[in-house]
Design a protein around this motif. Structure first.
Motif, PDB file in Angstrom:
ATOM      1  N   ASN A 111      21.317  58.914  60.486  1.00  0.00           N
ATOM      2  CA  ASN A 111      20.003  58.611  59.811  1.00  0.00           C
ATOM      3  C   ASN A 111      19.411  59.739  59.035  1.00  0.00           C
ATOM      4  O   ASN A 111      18.402  59.943  59.289  1.00  0.00           O
ATOM      5  N   THR A 112      20.339  59.986  58.454  1.00  0.00           N
ATOM      6  CA  THR A 112      20.134  61.252  57.427  1.00  0.00           C
ATOM      7  C   THR A 112      20.354  61.008  55.873  1.00  0.00           C
ATOM      8  O   THR A 112      20.979  60.478  55.430  1.00  0.00           O
ATOM      9  N   VAL A 113      19.359  61.484  55.114  1.00  0.00           N
ATOM     10  CA  VAL A 113      19.262  61.774  53.757  1.00  0.00           C
ATOM     11  C   VAL A 113      19.470  62.975  53.216  1.00  0.00           C
ATOM     12  O   VAL A 113      18.968  63.753  53.662  1.00  0.00           O
ATOM     13  N   TYR A 114      20.430  63.261  51.935  1.00  0.00           N
ATOM     14  CA  TYR A 114      20.337  64.280  51.601  1.00  0.00           C
ATOM     15  C   TYR A 114      20.022  64.414  50.059  1.00  0.00           C
ATOM     16  O   TYR A 114      19.950  63.301  49.479  1.00  0.00           O
ATOM     17  N   LEU A 115      19.828  65.727  49.601  1.00  0.00           N
ATOM     18  CA  LEU A 115      19.565  65.820  48.226  1.00  0.00           C
ATOM     19  C   LEU A 115      20.145  67.088  47.907  1.00  0.00           C
ATOM     20  O   LEU A 115      19.801  68.160  47.953  1.00  0.00           O
ATOM     21  N   GLN A 116      21.269  66.938  47.016  1.00  0.00           N
ATOM     22  CA  GLN A 116      22.119  68.235  46.631  1.00  0.00           C
ATOM     23  C   GLN A 116      21.443  68.488  45.165  1.00  0.00           C
ATOM     24  O   GLN A 116      21.370  67.594  44.127  1.00  0.00           O
ATOM     25  N   MET A 117      21.023  69.737  44.867  1.00  0.00           N
ATOM     26  CA  MET A 117      20.361  69.972  43.758  1.00  0.00           C
ATOM     27  C   MET A 117      20.979  71.274  43.013  1.00  0.00           C
ATOM     28  O   MET A 117      20.949  72.253  43.429  1.00  0.00           O
ATOM     29  N   ASN A 118      21.548  70.843  41.924  1.00  0.00           N
ATOM     30  CA  ASN A 118      22.297  71.779  41.102  1.00  0.00           C
ATOM     31  C   ASN A 118      21.506  72.340  39.827  1.00  0.00           C
ATOM     32  O   ASN A 118      20.740  71.445  39.440  1.00  0.00           O
ATOM     33  N   SER A 119      21.984  73.180  39.172  1.00  0.00           N
ATOM     34  CA  SER A 119      21.345  73.782  37.946  1.00  0.00           C
ATOM     35  C   SER A 119      19.738  73.752  38.264  1.00  0.00           C
ATOM     36  O   SER A 119      19.212  73.272  37.133  1.00  0.00           O
ATOM     37  N   LEU A 120      19.265  74.416  39.168  1.00  0.00           N
ATOM     38  CA  LEU A 120      17.737  74.331  39.429  1.00  0.00           C
ATOM     39  C   LEU A 120      16.962  75.179  38.318  1.00  0.00           C
ATOM     40  O   LEU A 120      17.496  76.371  37.768  1.00  0.00           O
ATOM     41  N   GLU A 121      15.816  74.545  38.004  1.00  0.00           N
ATOM     42  CA  GLU A 121      15.319  75.056  36.857  1.00  0.00           C
ATOM     43  C   GLU A 121      13.714  75.520  37.672  1.00  0.00           C
ATOM     44  O   GLU A 121      13.424  75.068  38.735  1.00  0.00           O
ATOM     45  N   PRO A 122      13.040  76.478  36.926  1.00  0.00           N
ATOM     46  CA  PRO A 122      11.749  76.875  37.817  1.00  0.00           C
ATOM     47  C   PRO A 122      10.580  75.603  37.775  1.00  0.00           C
ATOM     48  O   PRO A 122       9.936  75.542  38.722  1.00  0.00           O
ATOM     49  N   GLU A 123      10.977  74.602  36.718  1.00  0.00           N
ATOM     50  CA  GLU A 123      10.202  73.451  37.016  1.00  0.00           C
ATOM     51  C   GLU A 123      10.371  72.766  38.083  1.00  0.00           C
ATOM     52  O   GLU A 123       9.744  71.583  38.335  1.00  0.00           O
ATOM     53  N   ASP A 124      11.704  72.798  39.037  1.00  0.00           N
ATOM     54  CA  ASP A 124      11.830  72.198  39.822  1.00  0.00           C
ATOM     55  C   ASP A 124      11.059  72.884  41.245  1.00  0.00           C
ATOM     56  O   ASP A 124      11.184  72.183  42.385  1.00  0.00           O
ATOM     57  N   THR A 125      10.491  73.952  41.140  1.00  0.00           N
ATOM     58  CA  THR A 125       9.696  74.344  42.140  1.00  0.00           C
ATOM     59  C   THR A 125       8.484  73.430  42.828  1.00  0.00           C
ATOM     60  O   THR A 125       7.678  72.748  41.842  1.00  0.00           O
ATOM     61  N   ALA A 126       8.500  72.944  44.011  1.00  0.00           N
ATOM     62  CA  ALA A 126       7.713  71.756  44.482  1.00  0.00           C
ATOM     63  C   ALA A 126       7.953  72.043  45.888  1.00  0.00           C
ATOM     64  O   ALA A 126       8.871  72.718  46.616  1.00  0.00           O
ATOM     65  N   ILE A 127       6.972  71.273  46.718  1.00  0.00           N
ATOM     66  CA  ILE A 127       7.370  70.748  47.876  1.00  0.00           C
ATOM     67  C   ILE A 127       7.957  69.498  47.915  1.00  0.00           C
ATOM     68  O   ILE A 127       7.507  68.441  47.144  1.00  0.00           O
ATOM     69  N   TYR A 128       9.158  69.271  48.716  1.00  0.00           N
ATOM     70  CA  TYR A 128       9.867  68.104  48.621  1.00  0.00           C
ATOM     71  C   TYR A 128       9.759  67.296  49.796  1.00  0.00           C
ATOM     72  O   TYR A 128       9.987  67.798  51.039  1.00  0.00           O
ATOM     73  N   TYR A 129       9.396  65.793  49.804  1.00  0.00           N
ATOM     74  CA  TYR A 129       9.124  65.106  50.819  1.00  0.00           C
ATOM     75  C   TYR A 129      10.235  64.082  50.870  1.00  0.00           C
ATOM     76  O   TYR A 129      10.473  63.336  49.782  1.00  0.00           O
TER      77      TYR A 129
END
Length: 121
Positions: free
Chosen positions: A76-94
């Motif tokens: 019952n789990t979901v994942y988010l693999q985030m690569n090549s992160l940019e400053p614009e990706d700064t956020a609270i992730y829900y």
């Protein structure tokens, strides 16, 4: 009751990677779609990615080819693999999930409390 708990956020340098996880718990009968949203400082909320029970996925244009959503139905789990992160990706992730419980005859949306991702040098 149902709970969604995110983990994996933190501080990362531009170009780096993070993997977010979100585990759903409670008296869950079935989970339909799952996904991730985010809200950055001074920005409106954005739907980042979704994944259906069968595995089909959709992504916001801003994260295509950089982020990958996946799920483990047994956990019952979901994942988010985030690569090549940019400053614009700064956020609270829900994370969110459409869940049917054992004591309800219908499905409804549930949300986690969020995990902060900061991309900065």
């Amino acid at each position: 009751q149902v709970q969604l708990v995110e983990s994996g956020g933190g501080l990362v340098q531009p170009g780096g990677s993070l993997r977010l996880s979100c585990a759903a718990s409670g008296r869950i009968a079935s989970i339909n779609g799952m996904g991730w949203d985010r809200q950055g400082p001074g920005k409106e909320g954005e739907l980042v990615a979704t994944i259906a029970n069968g595995g089909s996925t959709n992504y916001a244009d801003s994260v295509k080819r950089r982020f990958t959503i996946s799920r483990d139905n047994a956990k019952n789990t979901v994942y988010l693999q985030m690569n090549s992160l940019e400053p614009e990706d700064t956020a609270i992730y829900y994370c969110h999930a459409n869940i049917r419980t054992y004591y309800s005859g219908y499905s409804m949306d549930y949300w986690g409390k969020g995990t902060l991702v900061t991309v900065s040098s």
